[in-house]
Write an enzyme that holds these catalytic residues in place. Structure first.
Site, PDB file in Angstrom:
ATOM      1  N   GLY A 103       0.675  -1.208  -0.153  1.00 52.83           N
ATOM      2  CA  GLY A 103       0.140   0.097   0.051  1.00 52.83           C
ATOM      3  C   GLY A 103       1.095   1.031  -0.245  1.00 52.83           C
ATOM      4  N   LEU A 104       2.199   1.040   0.166  1.00 50.87           N
ATOM      5  CA  LEU A 104       2.637   2.358  -0.155  1.00 50.87           C
ATOM      6  C   LEU A 104       3.455   2.881  -1.281  1.00 50.87           C
ATOM      7  CD1 LEU A 104       5.251   1.435   2.813  1.00 50.87           C
ATOM      8  CD2 LEU A 104       3.532   2.873   3.164  1.00 50.87           C
ATOM      9  N   SER A 106       5.359   1.298  -3.697  1.00 54.50           N
ATOM     10  CA  SER A 106       6.422   0.344  -4.656  1.00 54.50           C
ATOM     11  C   SER A 106       6.609   0.700  -6.067  1.00 54.50           C
ATOM     12  CB  SER A 106       6.611  -0.995  -3.644  1.00 54.50           C
ATOM     13  OG  SER A 106       6.277  -1.833  -4.530  1.00 54.50           O
ATOM     14  N   ALA A 109       6.341   3.749  -8.538  1.00 55.16           N
ATOM     15  CA  ALA A 109       7.768   4.362  -6.944  1.00 55.16           C
ATOM     16  C   ALA A 109       9.152   4.543  -8.327  1.00 55.16           C
ATOM     17  CB  ALA A 109       8.128   4.088  -5.747  1.00 55.16           C
ATOM     18  N   ASP A 150      -1.827   7.564  -6.979  1.00 57.04           N
ATOM     19  CA  ASP A 150      -0.663   6.970  -7.115  1.00 57.04           C
ATOM     20  C   ASP A 150       1.020   6.970  -7.628  1.00 57.04           C
ATOM     21  OD1 ASP A 150      -1.709   4.979  -4.678  1.00 57.04           O
ATOM     22  OD2 ASP A 150      -0.918   2.890  -5.043  1.00 57.04           O
TER      23      ASP A 150
HETATM   24  C1  MEV Z   1      -3.889   2.401  -3.820  1.00 52.24           C
HETATM   25  O1  MEV Z   1      -2.510   3.177  -3.265  1.00 52.24           O
HETATM   26  C2  MEV Z   1      -5.095   2.687  -4.079  1.00 52.24           C
HETATM   27  C3  MEV Z   1      -5.787   2.234  -4.701  1.00 52.24           C
HETATM   28  O2  MEV Z   1      -7.629   3.610  -4.264  1.00 52.24           O
HETATM   29  C4  MEV Z   1      -6.297   1.746  -5.577  1.00 52.24           C
HETATM   30  C5  MEV Z   1      -6.498   3.106  -6.751  1.00 52.24           C
HETATM   31  O3  MEV Z   1      -6.812   4.581  -6.785  1.00 52.24           O
HETATM   32  O4  MEV Z   1      -5.415   2.889  -7.867  1.00 52.24           O
HETATM   33  C6  MEV Z   1      -6.639   0.617  -3.826  1.00 52.24           C
END
Ligand code: MEV
Length: 312
Positions: A103-104, A106, A109, A150
Site C-alpha cells: 500500500g506504499l 512501491s 515509485a 499513486d
Molecule cells: C492504491 O494506493 C489506491 C487504490 O485506490 C487504487 C487506485 O486508486 O489506483 C486502492
C-alpha cells in the site's frame, strides 16, 4: 561513464482509497523516508540492455524479460515516447527500500524513478506531465484499473487532493501534522484488492456507491480541515474512513489490530492506507506521542513503522 540515477518516494493515502477508482476525491501524501532508486549505466563493451532488480532476482537482458513485466514496459514506453528505435547498451539497476505490495506505492515509485532515469539516459529528460502519463500506463499492470493517484503523488512529491481526470490540486496544510505508518507485514497486491472491490460493487452497486459517496465526503471534509490547520478534526475522519473501508471488505484482522493498538496508544485517529487486505495502516499522532504509538504498533506485531510529518 557515470551512472544516471533517479529516486522516487513512497506514498500513503490519507483518505479515499478505492472510492477514488470510482471518481470520488482522495488525498495522498509522499513518504520520503523510503525510496525506489534506479541507475542507468552505459555498457561500452556490451550490446544488450540489462535489467537488474536484485530484490526479485532479476539480472538478464531486457529481451528475455516477460513482455508484461512493468519495468520492461516502462523502459520501452520511454524509448517509444522519445522516438528511440535502438536503445544503446546499458545496465538498468533497480533497488528500493519501499516494502512491496503493502500500500506504499512501491510499483509507482519504481516506474517514476525508472522513467526519469531512463529518459535522462536517452538524452531528453521528460517533463513531469509526461512522466506521470507513462507511469500511469505502467500502473495499469500493477493495479488493473488504477485511479492514477499513486503515480501522481509520487511524480509531484507533494500532498495532493485528487479526482481522476481532473486537474491535480496541491494541498497546502495550514498546520503541520504527524503520521505513524504501521506495516502488518502481510503482502497484499493492490490489483487483488481493487478486483475484490469491483466484484462487490458489481454484486451490489447501490451499497458500494453509497460507501464511495461516504469516503468521498470524508475526503472533502479532510481537505477543508487540512487547509484550515484543523488537525484535530482529521482523527475522527480517519476513524470513519477506516469503518467505510472495512464495509468495502478491504480491512483485515491484522490491520484492525494495529488500528486499535494505535488508538489505544493515544492516536487521534487511525485507518488502513492503500489497497488494504494487508499492507500498511496509518495513525494521526501528536509529535510527542508518535514514537510511543510506533512502539505500541511494534508490540502488537507490526513488521515496521515509519514516522512522517506533513509540513505546513
Ligand atoms: C492504491 O494506493 C489506491 C487504490 O485506490 C487504487 C487506485 O486508486 O489506483 C486502492
Amino acid at each position: 561513464m557515470p551512472s544516471i540515477t533517479s529516486s522516487a518516494p513512497a506514498k500513503i493515502i490519507l483518505f479515499g482509497e478505492h472510492a477514488v477508482v470510482y471518481g470520488r476525491p482522495a488525498i495522498a501524501v509522499p513518504v520520503t523516508q523510503v525510496k525506489a532508486k534506479v541507475s542507468v549505466t552505459a555498457n561500452i563493451k556490451g550490446n544488450d540492455v540489462v535489467l537488474q532488480a536484485p530484490a526479485i532476482g532479476l539480472d538478464c537482458p531486457l529481451s528475455e524479460v516477460d513482455p508484461r513485466q512493468p519495468m520492461r514496459v516502462a523502459i520501452l514506453a520511454v524509448a517509444a515516447s522519445l522516438g528511440v528505435a535502438h536503445i544503446p547498451a546499458c545496465t538498468v539497476r533497480i533497488t528500493s527500500s519501499i516494502p512491496v505490495a503493502s500500500g506504499l506505492g512501491s510499483g509507482a515509485a519504481v516506474s517514476v524513478a525508472l522513467i526519469r532515469a531512463f529518459s535522462h539516459f536517452l538524452g531528453r529528460a521528460l517533463p513531469d506531465e509526461k512522466v506521470n502519463e507513462l507511469a500511469f500506463e505502467v500502473e495499469k499492470i500493477h493495479h488493473g484499473a488504477p485511479s492514477g493517484i499513486d503515480n501522481t503523488v509520487i511524480v509531484y512529491n507533494k500532498p495532493i487532493y485528487f479526482v481522476a481526470g481532473k486537474p491535480i490540486l496541491r494541498l497546502k496544510a495550514g498546520r503541520a501534522f504527524t503520521i505513524v505508518i504501521g506495516d502488518t507485514g502481510e503482502a497484499s497486491p493492490t490489483i487483488e484488492a481493487v478486483a475484490a472491490v469491483r466484484q462487490g460493487w458489481q454484486k451490489d452497486k447501490d451499497h458500494f456507491e453509497a460507501l464511495f459517496d461516504s469516503a468521498g465526503a470524508l475526503a472533502d471534509a479532510a481537505r477543508t480541515a487540512i487547509e484550515a490547520g484543523g488537525v484535530e478534526l482529521l482523527g475522527p475522519l480517519m476513524d470513519a474512513n477506516h469503518g467505510v473501508l472495512a464495509k468495502m471488505g478491504v480491512s483485515s484482522a491484522a490491520l484492525d489490530r494495529l488500528v486499535l493498538a494505535a488508538r489505544r496508544a493515544g492516536a487521534l485517529g487511525a485507518k488502513l492506507s492503500g489497497g488494504g487486505r494487508g499492507g500498511n495502516m496509518i495513525a494521526l499522532a501528536s509529535p510527542k506521542n508518535a514514537e510511543n504509538i510506533a512502539a505500541a504498533l511494534m508490540d502488537t506485531g507490526a513488521a515496521g513503522t515509519i514516522v512522517t510529518t506533513i509540513e505546513s
